[in-house]
Design an enzyme around this catalytic site. Sequence first.
Site, short mmCIF file in Angstrom:
data_model
loop_
_atom_site.label_atom_id
_atom_site.label_comp_id
_atom_site.label_asym_id
_atom_site.label_seq_id
_atom_site.Cartn_x
_atom_site.Cartn_y
_atom_site.Cartn_z
N SER A 1 2.27 -3.26 -34.67
CA SER A 1 3.04 -4.34 -34.05
C SER A 1 4.27 -4.69 -34.88
O SER A 1 4.31 -4.47 -36.09
CB SER A 1 2.17 -5.59 -33.89
OG SER A 1 1.07 -5.34 -33.06
N1 SAH Z 1 -2.91 -5.06 -34.77
C1 SAH Z 1 -2.46 -3.69 -34.64
C2 SAH Z 1 -1.83 -3.47 -33.28
C3 SAH Z 1 -2.19 -2.16 -32.73
S1 SAH Z 1 -1.75 -1.89 -31.05
C4 SAH Z 1 -1.50 -3.35 -35.76
O1 SAH Z 1 -0.97 -4.27 -36.40
O2 SAH Z 1 -1.29 -2.16 -36.02
C5 SAH Z 1 -3.20 -2.38 -30.17
C6 SAH Z 1 -4.51 -1.75 -30.55
O3 SAH Z 1 -5.51 -2.23 -29.64
C7 SAH Z 1 -4.55 -0.23 -30.45
O4 SAH Z 1 -5.01 0.31 -31.66
C8 SAH Z 1 -5.53 0.04 -29.32
O5 SAH Z 1 -6.25 1.23 -29.46
C9 SAH Z 1 -6.43 -1.18 -29.39
N2 SAH Z 1 -7.14 -1.48 -28.15
C10 SAH Z 1 -6.71 -1.29 -26.88
N3 SAH Z 1 -7.65 -1.67 -25.99
C11 SAH Z 1 -8.70 -2.14 -26.72
C12 SAH Z 1 -9.99 -2.67 -26.37
N4 SAH Z 1 -10.40 -2.78 -25.09
N5 SAH Z 1 -10.81 -3.03 -27.39
C13 SAH Z 1 -10.43 -2.92 -28.69
N6 SAH Z 1 -9.23 -2.42 -29.06
C14 SAH Z 1 -8.38 -2.02 -28.10
#
Ligand code: SAH
Length: 213
Positions: free
Chosen positions: A64
């Site tokens: 993010s």
């Molecule tokens: N907080 C992270 C953001 C990653 S993007 C960072 O700072 O890097 C969002 C993440 O949510 C991805 O890794 C994706 O695989 C995960 N995600 C998507 N759907 C999800 C679900 N149903 N349950 C858990 N994680 C999920």
Amino acid sequence: MKDTSKHQGLRNQLSKVLNSKGITNENVLNAIRQIPRHLFIDSSFEDHAYKDKAFPIAAEQTISQPYTVAFQSQTLAILPNDKVLEIGTGSGYQTAILLELKAEVFTIERQRELFKKTSLFLPKLGYNPKRFIFGDGYKGLPDQAPFDKIIVTAGAPFVPKPLLSQLKVGGMLLIPVGGEKQIMTLFIRKSVKEFEKKELGDFAFVPMLEEKN
Ligand code: SAH
């Protein structure tokens, strides 16, 4: 894994940029200055690490944007020992911020590749969540509930009911709700049955994925 004074200088600058965009919580800014974000992305793209931009990581996901991470952390007013559930571990950068803020963190990721990678990587930097969970964020984590704060870091098509029910009274859920763009939405649990809802502007996250069969 290298962290140099050059990186530190870039982080100090990034914290100033975030401050100018409205991040005023000193503990959050301090966490931004502490965490070596360049180690969370592929080393050939190191130059991008301290720009205020989202960036691709593995499995078609993104780390993010620093502003977004700081905004979510500031909005939730994370306090030491807060019991926090994070949905979407991803690169672990937001997780590291929560840990710098001394929260007790449970973090869920539904993509195995990212789950494996990040659960090995974060402890190497000295960041130890209470638990890494490979699972489906729509369900929350009933066996560890209730939580002081729940943070969702993927765009949710709707607000999953289990997340609201797993909040303590006085607790907060912060979740981007919508399709291609989402509205950052804060729910504060006023009593067992009552929630206050606040909409906090537009953001763009990768979508929260439905459970795999
Ligand atoms: N907080 C992270 C953001 C990653 S993007 C960072 O700072 O890097 C969002 C993440 O949510 C991805 O890794 C994706 O695989 C995960 N995600 C998507 N759907 C999800 C679900 N149903 N349950 C858990 N994680 C999920």
